[in-house]
Enzyme design. Structure first.
Site, PDB file in Angstrom:
ATOM      1  N   ARG A  97       1.118  -7.811   7.412  1.00  0.00           N
ATOM      2  CA  ARG A  97       0.372  -6.544   7.256  1.00  0.00           C
ATOM      3  C   ARG A  97       1.032  -5.426   8.080  1.00  0.00           C
ATOM      4  O   ARG A  97       0.355  -4.530   8.588  1.00  0.00           O
ATOM      5  CB  ARG A  97      -1.097  -6.703   7.694  1.00  0.00           C
ATOM      6  N   SER A 124     -10.375  -7.104   4.012  1.00  0.00           N
ATOM      7  CA  SER A 124     -10.356  -7.646   5.377  1.00  0.00           C
ATOM      8  C   SER A 124     -10.356  -6.493   6.379  1.00  0.00           C
ATOM      9  O   SER A 124      -9.474  -5.645   6.334  1.00  0.00           O
ATOM     10  CB  SER A 124      -9.091  -8.469   5.605  1.00  0.00           C
ATOM     11  N   GLU A 170      -7.382  -4.277  10.773  1.00  0.00           N
ATOM     12  CA  GLU A 170      -6.367  -4.101   9.734  1.00  0.00           C
ATOM     13  C   GLU A 170      -6.528  -2.730   9.082  1.00  0.00           C
ATOM     14  O   GLU A 170      -5.575  -2.102   8.634  1.00  0.00           O
ATOM     15  CB  GLU A 170      -6.529  -5.198   8.667  1.00  0.00           C
TER      16      GLU A 170
HETATM   17  N1  EPU Z   1     -13.231 -18.632   6.978  1.00  0.00           N
HETATM   18  C1  EPU Z   1     -14.457 -18.959   7.498  1.00  0.00           C
HETATM   19  N2  EPU Z   1     -15.508 -18.103   7.290  1.00  0.00           N
HETATM   20  C2  EPU Z   1     -15.381 -16.958   6.595  1.00  0.00           C
HETATM   21  C3  EPU Z   1     -14.118 -16.622   6.069  1.00  0.00           C
HETATM   22  C4  EPU Z   1     -13.054 -17.477   6.274  1.00  0.00           C
HETATM   23  O1  EPU Z   1     -14.621 -19.990   8.133  1.00  0.00           O
HETATM   24  O2  EPU Z   1     -16.371 -16.241   6.455  1.00  0.00           O
HETATM   25  C5  EPU Z   1     -12.078 -19.543   7.211  1.00  0.00           C
HETATM   26  C6  EPU Z   1     -12.021 -20.756   6.326  1.00  0.00           C
HETATM   27  O3  EPU Z   1     -11.606 -21.826   7.128  1.00  0.00           O
HETATM   28  C7  EPU Z   1     -10.902 -20.472   5.362  1.00  0.00           C
HETATM   29  C8  EPU Z   1      -9.999 -19.591   6.198  1.00  0.00           C
HETATM   30  O4  EPU Z   1     -10.876 -18.846   7.041  1.00  0.00           O
HETATM   31  O5  EPU Z   1     -10.270 -21.638   4.980  1.00  0.00           O
HETATM   32  C9  EPU Z   1      -9.188 -18.613   5.373  1.00  0.00           C
HETATM   33  O6  EPU Z   1     -10.059 -17.862   4.551  1.00  0.00           O
HETATM   34  P1  EPU Z   1      -9.557 -17.127   3.230  1.00  0.00           P
HETATM   35  O7  EPU Z   1      -8.728 -18.021   2.428  1.00  0.00           O
HETATM   36  O8  EPU Z   1     -10.738 -16.460   2.610  1.00  0.00           O
HETATM   37  O9  EPU Z   1      -8.552 -16.048   3.772  1.00  0.00           O
HETATM   38  P2  EPU Z   1      -8.585 -15.070   4.987  1.00  0.00           P
HETATM   39  O10 EPU Z   1      -7.656 -15.571   6.034  1.00  0.00           O
HETATM   40  O11 EPU Z   1      -9.999 -14.819   5.417  1.00  0.00           O
HETATM   41  C10 EPU Z   1      -6.572 -13.670   4.097  1.00  0.00           C
HETATM   42  C11 EPU Z   1      -6.242 -12.229   3.831  1.00  0.00           C
HETATM   43  C12 EPU Z   1      -6.892 -11.749   2.542  1.00  0.00           C
HETATM   44  C13 EPU Z   1      -6.376 -12.608   1.407  1.00  0.00           C
HETATM   45  C14 EPU Z   1      -6.719 -14.080   1.704  1.00  0.00           C
HETATM   46  C15 EPU Z   1      -6.146 -15.016   0.671  1.00  0.00           C
HETATM   47  C16 EPU Z   1      -5.908 -11.199   5.996  1.00  0.00           C
HETATM   48  C17 EPU Z   1      -6.450 -10.275   7.045  1.00  0.00           C
HETATM   49  N3  EPU Z   1      -6.696 -11.411   4.959  1.00  0.00           N
HETATM   50  O12 EPU Z   1      -7.975 -13.746   4.309  1.00  0.00           O
HETATM   51  O13 EPU Z   1      -6.497 -10.411   2.324  1.00  0.00           O
HETATM   52  O14 EPU Z   1      -6.944 -12.218   0.175  1.00  0.00           O
HETATM   53  O15 EPU Z   1      -6.149 -14.455   2.982  1.00  0.00           O
HETATM   54  O16 EPU Z   1      -4.762 -15.114   0.825  1.00  0.00           O
HETATM   55  O17 EPU Z   1      -4.800 -11.688   6.144  1.00  0.00           O
HETATM   56  C18 EPU Z   1      -7.112  -8.149   2.749  1.00  0.00           C
HETATM   57  O18 EPU Z   1      -6.078  -8.057   3.422  1.00  0.00           O
HETATM   58  O19 EPU Z   1      -7.899  -7.172   2.584  1.00  0.00           O
HETATM   59  C19 EPU Z   1      -7.444  -9.427   2.147  1.00  0.00           C
HETATM   60  C20 EPU Z   1      -8.589  -9.612   1.488  1.00  0.00           C
END
Ligand code: EPU
Length: 337
Positions: A163, A237, A333
């Site tokens: 990012r 995010s 972010e």
């Molecule tokens: N998780 C939780 N609780 C929550 C959300 C997430 O426990 O409420 C944990 C779970 O263990 C899950 C892990 O976090 O396995 C990862 O969650 P998720 O796959 O939803 O991805 P993220 O890390 O929360 C990132 C990006 C997203 C992108 C997704 C999928 C960032 C800041 N965010 O989210 O990007 O869509 O991965 O690749 O890196 C954005 O940048 O606006 C965005 C939505």
């Protein structure tokens, strides 16, 4: 071409909070931008607005906001392996992804349904489900607002990180991105190892997916946990996933055996901020007219009527709490003004 004064940007940002700006104008070509620059005087600062999907205004902005609406998509070149496709900055990102899928240009299907415009994609190095813009970027063309000249950036010039890019650092607020050229693939190489995609394809009954099916799976996953900004104000995010030392991560594992972590190179581990925020008890928390989304703790939402300052204050409370509970400094972010 007109410059509107004391303009409210509320409908131009996905958080939909009131945002008064001193001056506002739109441009649909580089020439139009140059014309505005010639007549716009008395502004100390300039901000380029794209889709407005990653911005939070917490106070009136005492400068000129220029809305980039340069449209157009063209196939510049193709060789044995690649299509070089140029999209102008004002194109909607998801519409561009759909255009590529319709033409069988492979490589950005995992980035379906990301809100915002093409121009912001290299600034944020947008990423999802194992793919980042840096993997397919060929060139960025940008107008230097002060020096009034065009600059060209190759992928390595962009200094991409998670990012992060040169556009958020040394060129911060100095450029209007005009177009982005992507190097897309003729030979399809799907990225379906990100757990949720494989599971979704399975549920869809798809056994031999192509880029269209992967895009469909990503759309379904995103729709199932991310709020639609047209219904509930948000900026995706709100925080980055923090990268901490692996030693710190191992210490946290003693207290929280289920804490997820992904190797991030050089003795570092990336921890999902969503997990930390949920663990700390904030998921679904509502505070006045804003809150933490109930299906994805990384997303802050405006229930309608929140101010940018309300959302910022909530984010600060979360940052302070995560620092206290886990010793981790969360970073926003979203771009705050
Ligand atoms: N998780 C939780 N609780 C929550 C959300 C997430 O426990 O409420 C944990 C779970 O263990 C899950 C892990 O976090 O396995 C990862 O969650 P998720 O796959 O939803 O991805 P993220 O890390 O929360 C990132 C990006 C997203 C992108 C997704 C999928 C960032 C800041 N965010 O989210 O990007 O869509 O991965 O690749 O890196 C954005 O940048 O606006 C965005 C939505």
């Amino acid at each position: 071409m007109t410059i509107q004064t004391n303009y409210n940007l509320q409908t131009h940002t996905s958080f939909a909070v009131p945002a008064l700006v001193k001056g506002f104008a739109s441009f649909d070509s580089l020439e139009a931008l140059q014309e505005i620059q010639e007549v716009a005087t008395g502004y100390d600062q300039t901000l380029i607005l794209g889709g407005g999907s990653n911005m939070l205004f917490t106070q009136p902005y005492d400068g000129l906001v220029l809305h980039n609406q340069i449209k157009g998509i063209q196939l510049l070149l193709e060789d044995d392996d690649h299509y070089y496709v140029q999209a102008n900055a004002g194109e909607n990102w998801h519409a561009f992804v759909q255009h590529c899928i319709a033409h069988n240009y492979a490589g950005i299907e995992n980035l379906s349904l990301i809100p915002g415009n093409v121009g912001a994609s290299p600034i944020q190095n947008i990423g999802a489900y194992g793919v980042e813009i840096k993997d397919v970027l060929h060139e960025v063309t940008a107008w230097h607002l002060q020096d009034k000249c065009l600059l060209h950036f190759s992928a390595s010039d962009c200094a991409f990180g998670y990012r992060e890019s040169i556009f958020k650092k040394q060129y911060k607020q100095q450029l209007a991105i005009v177009s982005v050229t992507f190097r897309l693939n003729k030979k399809v190489m799907l990225h379906t190892s990100y757990g949720a995609i494989a599971a979704e394809l399975e549920q869809m009954g798809v056994h031999n997916p192509g880029i269209r099916e992967v895009s469909e799976a990503v759309i379904r996953i995103r729709q199932s946990k991310l709020p639609d900004p047209a219904v509930l104000g948000n900026a995706g995010s709100f925080f980055k996933n923090p990268v901490i030392t692996t030693t710190h991560y191992q210490q946290l594992q003693q207290a929280f055996p289920n804490i997820p972590g992904y190797a991030a190179g050089e003795g570092r581990t990336k921890v999902p901020a969503g997990w930390l925020i949920e663990q700390a008890g904030w998921k679904g928390h509502r505070q006045g007219q804003c809150g933490v989304h109930k299906k994805q703790a990384l997303v802050l939402v405006n229930y309608g009527g929140a101010s940018g300052a309300d959302i910022y204050q909530l984010s600060q409370q979360i940052i302070d709490d995560i620092q206290q509970q886990f010793g981790i400094a969360l970073e926003r972010e979203v771009n705050v003004f």
